[in-house]
Scaffold this active site. Sequence first.
Site, PDB file in Angstrom:
ATOM      1  N   GLY A 104       2.560  -2.915   8.317  1.00  0.00           N
ATOM      2  CA  GLY A 104       2.678  -3.602   9.604  1.00  0.00           C
ATOM      3  C   GLY A 104       4.086  -4.136   9.825  1.00  0.00           C
ATOM      4  O   GLY A 104       4.722  -4.638   8.908  1.00  0.00           O
ATOM      5  N   GLU A 128      -6.499  -5.545   3.154  1.00  0.00           N
ATOM      6  CA  GLU A 128      -6.592  -6.695   2.240  1.00  0.00           C
ATOM      7  C   GLU A 128      -7.700  -6.478   1.207  1.00  0.00           C
ATOM      8  O   GLU A 128      -8.319  -7.424   0.742  1.00  0.00           O
ATOM      9  CB  GLU A 128      -6.829  -7.990   3.017  1.00  0.00           C
ATOM     10  CG  GLU A 128      -5.648  -8.462   3.828  1.00  0.00           C
ATOM     11  CD  GLU A 128      -4.443  -8.819   2.976  1.00  0.00           C
ATOM     12  OE1 GLU A 128      -4.610  -9.464   1.936  1.00  0.00           O
ATOM     13  OE2 GLU A 128      -3.327  -8.437   3.349  1.00  0.00           O
ATOM     14  N   THR A 172       0.814  -1.212   0.000  1.00  0.00           N
ATOM     15  CA  THR A 172       0.000   0.000   0.000  1.00  0.00           C
ATOM     16  C   THR A 172       0.850   1.266   0.000  1.00  0.00           C
ATOM     17  O   THR A 172       1.823   1.372   0.741  1.00  0.00           O
ATOM     18  CB  THR A 172      -0.926   0.000   1.228  1.00  0.00           C
ATOM     19  OG1 THR A 172      -1.764  -1.137   1.171  1.00  0.00           O
ATOM     20  CG2 THR A 172      -1.785   1.249   1.284  1.00  0.00           C
TER      21      THR A 172
END
Length: 687
Positions: free
Chosen positions: A220, A470, A181
Site C-alpha cells: 500500500g 495482516e 509481503t
Amino acid sequence: METHVYNQTADDEDQQAVRRIQRLSLHLTPLARPSSDENQLQLLTCARAKLNVSTSLLSGYMRGKHREIQEEVYQYFNSRPDLQTPVEISMDEHRELCMRQLLGLVREAGINPFKYVLEDPAKYFAIVEAAGSVDMSLGIKMGVQYSLWGGSVLNLGTKKHKDKYYDGIDNLEYPGCFAMTELHHGSNVQGLQTVATFDPITDEFIIDTPNDGAIKWWIGNAAVHGKFATVFAKLMLPTHDMKGVSDMGVHAFIVPIRDMKMHHTLRGIEIHDCGHKVGLNGVDNGALRFRSVRIPRDNLLNRFGDVSQDGKYTSSLPSIGKRFAATLGELVGGRVGLAYSSVSVLKIAVTIAVRYSLLRQQFGPPKQPEISILDYQSQQHKLMPMLASSYAFHFATLHLVEKYSEMKKSHDEQVVGDVHSLSAGLKAYVTSYTAKSLSLCREACGGHGYAAVNRFGSLRNDHDIFQTFEGDNTVLLQQVAADLLKQYKEKFQGGTLAVTWNYLRESMGTYLSQPNPVTARWEGEDHLRDPSFQLDAFRYRTSRLLQSVAVRLRKHSKTLGSFGAWNRCLNHLLTLSESHIESVILAKFIEAVQSCPEGNTRAALKLVCDLYALNRIWNDIGTYRNVDYVAPNKAKAIHKLTEYLSFQVRSVAKELVDSFDLPDHVTRAPISMQSEAYSQYTQYVGF
C-alpha cells in the site's frame, strides 16, 4: 470412638440418600430450577415487554469517551462535499481523492492520528474507524501511513529514527509503505527472501531482490504516493569462515524509494502498479524490486538487533526466533485495527438493512395494510442475530483495544502473549463473519440492495480483503489453536495460564466430566437466559474440542510426524479456535451487560446478549446433542426461545441501530435514510 465413626457414616449415607432423592425429583420435573437472583429476573421481565430504550443512553454507553473525535471526523467530511467519494469513480481519481481526504483531515481539520498510535491507541483506532466509515480506502490508507509505516518506525526503531522521521510521518511530508509481503511469501514472514547485506567498507546495507518470487507485492502507498518503505529482509553479515555470510534473520530497514522533491523513483528501485483490485481502489498498491540499493547503516530499525561499523551484531535477545517473535509482536496493532474496523463495517451494513426492512412493506393479512418486511420471521432470522453479533463484537473488540493499550504501557510478557492470540482470533473470526453478513444484508434488501448507491457492493468488495491481509484468517486461527494447546500442556504441568484462557483451569476438570443429566433437561426460560448456563455451554464445547484434538494429535504424530498430524487435524483445530473466540466474545458481552448502569439500557443489552448466545448454541446444537449436554426437549426449547428473542429484538431494532450513532451522511445509502428514504432514492436516479 467406633460408635462415633458409625454415627458419622450413617449421617453421610442419609445425606447421600437425600441428594439422590433430590436428583431423582429433578428428573421427574425437569422444569424445576433454582431461582436466579432478583436482578436477573428483573431483566427477563423487562425484556418480555416492549422496552423503552433511550438511544442516547445506549449510544453513550457503547461509544464512550472517544465519541467526540469521531464526530469531528464526520462533521469535517460533511462540510466538504468535494471530498466525499462518489458512487462511480475511476481508480486513478479514487487514489487522488483518498490522498486529498487524508491531507484534509490532518492539515485542515487538525486531526493528527499519529500521536495517538503510542499515546492513546484507543483514540487512534476510533479515528481510523470513523475515517473508514466515510470511505474504507481512507481508513486503510490512514492505517498504512500511521499504523504500519509510522508504527514500524515507532515500535522497531530507536530514538534516532523517531527524531528524524516522526514529524514528516505525522504531517504527511513523508508518506510511506510497509514492504513485508512478497510474491511467493505472505503469511510465512520467516520465509522472506529479500536480503540486506552489510558492507563494512562503505558502512551501508545493500538491499537486493534475489528472484521474482521475492518481489514485494501488494504494498500500500507504493504505486503512487510513497516516498519511503519499511522493507523486511534477511540481515546478512560477512564472515571470515567458508560460509561467506551469516544470516541473522528477518529485520526491518527504512529504504527511500522516491525523490523528495521531484518524486522520481530512486536508482536501483523498480515500482510497478498492482492495478485495479476487487475493492479498496483508493489505496495505491504496488510491487517493489530492489537491485543493489544502498542505504546507510543507520536505516536499520535496530530496537531488537544492531550492527556496528565493523560488522559486529548485537542484540538483547539471544536467538533469531526470539528476535523474530519480538518484531512481529510489536506489529500486532494492524490486526487489532482490522478487527475493530470490521465491526464498524458490519454496523453500517446492519443499519442499512434494518432501516430498509422497517421501511419496506410487503403483503400482509387479507384486506389489511401491508406489513414491514422485518415483521416476517424469515427476515428476523436473517438480521436479528446479525444485529446481536454486531453488539457482541463491539464489546469484544473494545476489550481487545484495552488489552492492546495495556500491553503498550506495561510490556508485560503475559499481556503480550494474550494480545497476540486474542488479536489473531478476533481478527479472523470477526472479519469472516462480517464478509458473510455483507452478502446476507444485500440479499435481505432485495433488488434495491443491488443498487451501487445503496453501498452493499462497495462495502462487500472493500471489506473482502480484511480476511486475508495482516494475516490470512486460516493461518491466524491456527496460531490461536497452537496457543490453546500450549496452554493445555501448561495446565497439566502446573504452569500459569494466560488471562484469556483462565476458564480452562476449571474446564479441564469440571467441563470434561460427564454432562449432568439433570441440567441437560432444564428448559425453563430463566435457565436458558442465565449467563452462567450460556457461558458454561460455550466453554464446555471449547474444552471438549481442546481435549479431543490433543488426543488426536498425539495419536497421529506417532505415524505422521508433527506436521502431518497437524494437517490431519486441521479442520478440528480451526473449529476449536472459533469456539474459543466465541467463548471470549460472549464473556465480554456478559460483562458489558452487567456493567451497564441504566436499567432499560441494561435490559436491552441483556436481550441482545441472550439472542447472541442462544443462536450460537442452536447453530451448533448437533455438537451438544452428540455428547448429551442438551437433551432433545431442551434443544427444542432453545430453538423456540431463539425465535422468540429474535421477535423481541425486532421490536427495538430501530433503537439498536440508531444507537450506533451513524449519521445519514455516513451511511449514505438512500434506503437507509431516517426520513424520506424513497424520495431521496428516486431523486438519485433523476425523478
